[in-house]
Design a protein around this motif. Structure first.
Motif, PDB file in Angstrom:
ATOM      1  N   LEU A  76      91.148  21.536  -1.429  1.00  5.26           N
ATOM      2  CA  LEU A  76      89.773  21.076  -1.195  1.00  5.26           C
ATOM      3  C   LEU A  76      89.499  19.646  -1.649  1.00  5.26           C
ATOM      4  CD1 LEU A  76      87.908  24.371  -2.170  1.00  5.26           C
ATOM      5  CD2 LEU A  76      88.379  23.489   0.125  1.00  5.26           C
ATOM      6  N   GLY A  77      90.530  18.937  -2.086  1.00 10.26           N
ATOM      7  CA  GLY A  77      90.316  17.546  -2.507  1.00 10.26           C
ATOM      8  C   GLY A  77      89.296  17.419  -3.622  1.00 10.26           C
ATOM      9  N   LEU A  78      89.428  18.241  -4.652  1.00 11.86           N
ATOM     10  CA  LEU A  78      88.405  18.285  -5.708  1.00 11.86           C
ATOM     11  C   LEU A  78      88.532  17.167  -6.742  1.00 11.86           C
ATOM     12  CD1 LEU A  78      88.270  22.149  -6.314  1.00 11.86           C
ATOM     13  CD2 LEU A  78      86.751  20.749  -4.911  1.00 11.86           C
ATOM     14  N   ALA A  79      89.643  16.444  -6.752  1.00 14.76           N
ATOM     15  CA  ALA A  79      89.843  15.386  -7.761  1.00 14.76           C
ATOM     16  C   ALA A  79      88.687  14.389  -7.722  1.00 14.76           C
ATOM     17  CB  ALA A  79      91.159  14.673  -7.510  1.00 14.76           C
ATOM     18  N   GLY A  80      88.170  14.068  -8.894  1.00 14.31           N
ATOM     19  CA  GLY A  80      87.074  13.096  -8.992  1.00 14.31           C
ATOM     20  C   GLY A  80      85.693  13.709  -8.884  1.00 14.31           C
ATOM     21  N   LYS A  81      85.587  14.947  -8.419  1.00 12.35           N
ATOM     22  CA  LYS A  81      84.272  15.593  -8.329  1.00 12.35           C
ATOM     23  C   LYS A  81      83.874  16.124  -9.701  1.00 12.35           C
ATOM     24  CE  LYS A  81      85.156  17.335  -3.602  1.00 12.35           C
ATOM     25  NZ  LYS A  81      84.558  16.300  -2.786  1.00 12.35           N
ATOM     26  N   LEU A  82      82.563  16.331  -9.876  1.00 10.45           N
ATOM     27  CA  LEU A  82      82.077  16.934 -11.113  1.00 10.45           C
ATOM     28  C   LEU A  82      82.285  18.449 -11.039  1.00 10.45           C
ATOM     29  CD1 LEU A  82      80.653  16.094 -13.762  1.00 10.45           C
ATOM     30  CD2 LEU A  82      78.506  16.807 -12.703  1.00 10.45           C
ATOM     31  N   GLY A  83      82.779  19.043 -12.124  1.00 12.66           N
ATOM     32  CA  GLY A  83      83.035  20.487 -12.134  1.00 12.66           C
ATOM     33  C   GLY A  83      82.279  21.183 -13.250  1.00 12.66           C
ATOM     34  N   GLY A  84      81.850  22.385 -12.974  1.00 15.36           N
ATOM     35  CA  GLY A  84      81.203  23.204 -13.996  1.00 15.36           C
ATOM     36  C   GLY A  84      81.616  24.652 -13.824  1.00 15.36           C
ATOM     37  N   ALA A  85      81.281  25.489 -14.790  1.00 11.02           N
ATOM     38  CA  ALA A  85      81.623  26.907 -14.707  1.00 11.02           C
ATOM     39  C   ALA A  85      80.611  27.740 -15.478  1.00 11.02           C
ATOM     40  CB  ALA A  85      83.026  27.151 -15.269  1.00 11.02           C
ATOM     41  N   TYR A  86      80.302  28.911 -14.926  1.00  9.00           N
ATOM     42  CA  TYR A  86      79.434  29.863 -15.621  1.00  9.00           C
ATOM     43  C   TYR A  86      80.033  31.253 -15.453  1.00  9.00           C
ATOM     44  CZ  TYR A  86      77.623  31.701 -11.213  1.00  9.00           C
ATOM     45  OH  TYR A  86      77.522  32.318  -9.985  1.00  9.00           O
ATOM     46  N   VAL A  87      79.633  32.168 -16.318  1.00  7.94           N
ATOM     47  CA  VAL A  87      80.109  33.545 -16.194  1.00  7.94           C
ATOM     48  C   VAL A  87      78.995  34.538 -16.506  1.00  7.94           C
ATOM     49  CG1 VAL A  87      82.495  32.971 -16.827  1.00  7.94           C
ATOM     50  CG2 VAL A  87      80.928  33.782 -18.570  1.00  7.94           C
ATOM     51  N   THR A  88      79.237  35.782 -16.118  1.00  9.39           N
ATOM     52  CA  THR A  88      78.407  36.897 -16.572  1.00  9.39           C
ATOM     53  C   THR A  88      79.323  37.863 -17.319  1.00  9.39           C
ATOM     54  OG1 THR A  88      78.696  38.209 -14.556  1.00  9.39           O
ATOM     55  CG2 THR A  88      76.855  36.656 -14.604  1.00  9.39           C
ATOM     56  N   GLU A  89      78.720  38.666 -18.171  1.00 14.80           N
ATOM     57  CA  GLU A  89      79.513  39.618 -18.957  1.00 14.80           C
ATOM     58  C   GLU A  89      78.649  40.826 -19.306  1.00 14.80           C
ATOM     59  OE1 GLU A  89      80.728  38.013 -22.762  1.00 14.80           O
ATOM     60  OE2 GLU A  89      78.675  37.610 -23.358  1.00 14.80           O
ATOM     61  N   GLN A  90      79.287  41.878 -19.811  1.00 13.72           N
ATOM     62  CA  GLN A  90      78.561  43.097 -20.193  1.00 13.72           C
ATOM     63  C   GLN A  90      78.357  43.192 -21.699  1.00 13.72           C
ATOM     64  OE1 GLN A  90      80.307  46.630 -18.577  1.00 13.72           O
ATOM     65  NE2 GLN A  90      78.666  47.956 -19.303  1.00 13.72           N
ATOM     66  N   TYR A  91      79.266  42.619 -22.463  1.00 15.67           N
ATOM     67  CA  TYR A  91      79.245  42.749 -23.931  1.00 15.67           C
ATOM     68  C   TYR A  91      79.075  41.386 -24.579  1.00 15.67           C
ATOM     69  CZ  TYR A  91      81.196  47.118 -22.380  1.00 15.67           C
ATOM     70  OH  TYR A  91      81.399  48.292 -21.708  1.00 15.67           O
TER      71      TYR A  91
END
Ligand SMILES: Cc1cc2nc3c(=O)[nH]c(=O)nc-3n(C[C@H](O)[C@H](O)[C@H](O)COP(=O)(O)O)c2cc1C
Length: 164
Positions: free
Chosen positions: A77-92
């Motif tokens: 996807l040619g992601l180099a140089g783009k801004l990246g973030g991450a989120y998650v959901t969890e049960q505990y």
């Protein structure tokens, strides 16, 4: 206009709901589209300035589906140089969410992305490495995810040298 993509895995809908919340925050500032792993519009993602990955926490890590997608599809996807973030959901509350976020952020760095937490100088709601929501009451985390989306979009604009 700057563009952002949110790409998530979700089996029972919690992480998809969180993607909606994040997109609400981004929409105030940038164009945004959300995709489940099965329906990513690769042409759109290639034109994006920022990409956020979302995963449920499985075994204190990310899901196998997200890991496989990151290894096989993300490199195209040619992601180099783009801004990246991450989120998650969890049960505990100690279910390993931050470990899952770190793995996604690390993978983004390997792809050459700039990673962003959404926290630091912004104050409350406090975010350390990325936002986390609990599956029992994901609605209660709405404001957190919206704030994260808005901060991410502001960072995208700042990198683009544009006021917002
Ligand atoms: C196979 C499996 C493993 C899981 N492992 C964890 C875990 O290690 N820690 C945790 O807090 N929750 C765990 N969960 C709960 C999910 O992370 C949580 O319900 C999540 O919000 C589900 O997201 P979804 O509704 O988008 O599929 C697990 C769920 C499944 C099905």
């Amino acid at each position: 206009m700057q563009k952002v993509a949110i790409i998530y895995d979700s089996k029972t809908g919690t992480t998809a709901k969180a993607a909606e919340y994040v997109s609400k925050g981004i929409k105030e500032i940038c164009e945004v589209r959300t995709f489940s792993l099965a329906d990513v519009d690769t042409d759109y993602v290639k034109t994006c300035d920022g990409v956020i990955l979302g995963s449920p926490t499985y075994f204190a890590s990310l899901t196998a589906n997200m890991k496989t997608w990151m290894e096989t599809e993300a490199p195209k996807l040619g992601l180099a140089g783009k801004l990246g973030g991450a989120y998650v959901t969890e049960q505990y509350i100690h279910g390993g969410a931050e470990n899952a976020i770190q793995i996604m952020l690390t993978h983004e760095m390997v792809l050459g992305m700039m990673v962003y937490s959404g926290g630091g100088s912004h104050g409350t709601p406090v975010i350390h490495i990325g936002p986390v929501g609990m599956s029992q009451n994901i609605e209660d985390f709405r404001d957190l995810f919206v704030a994260y989306g808005k901060r991410f979009a502001m960072q995208v604009m700042s990198i683009a040298g544009k006021d917002n």
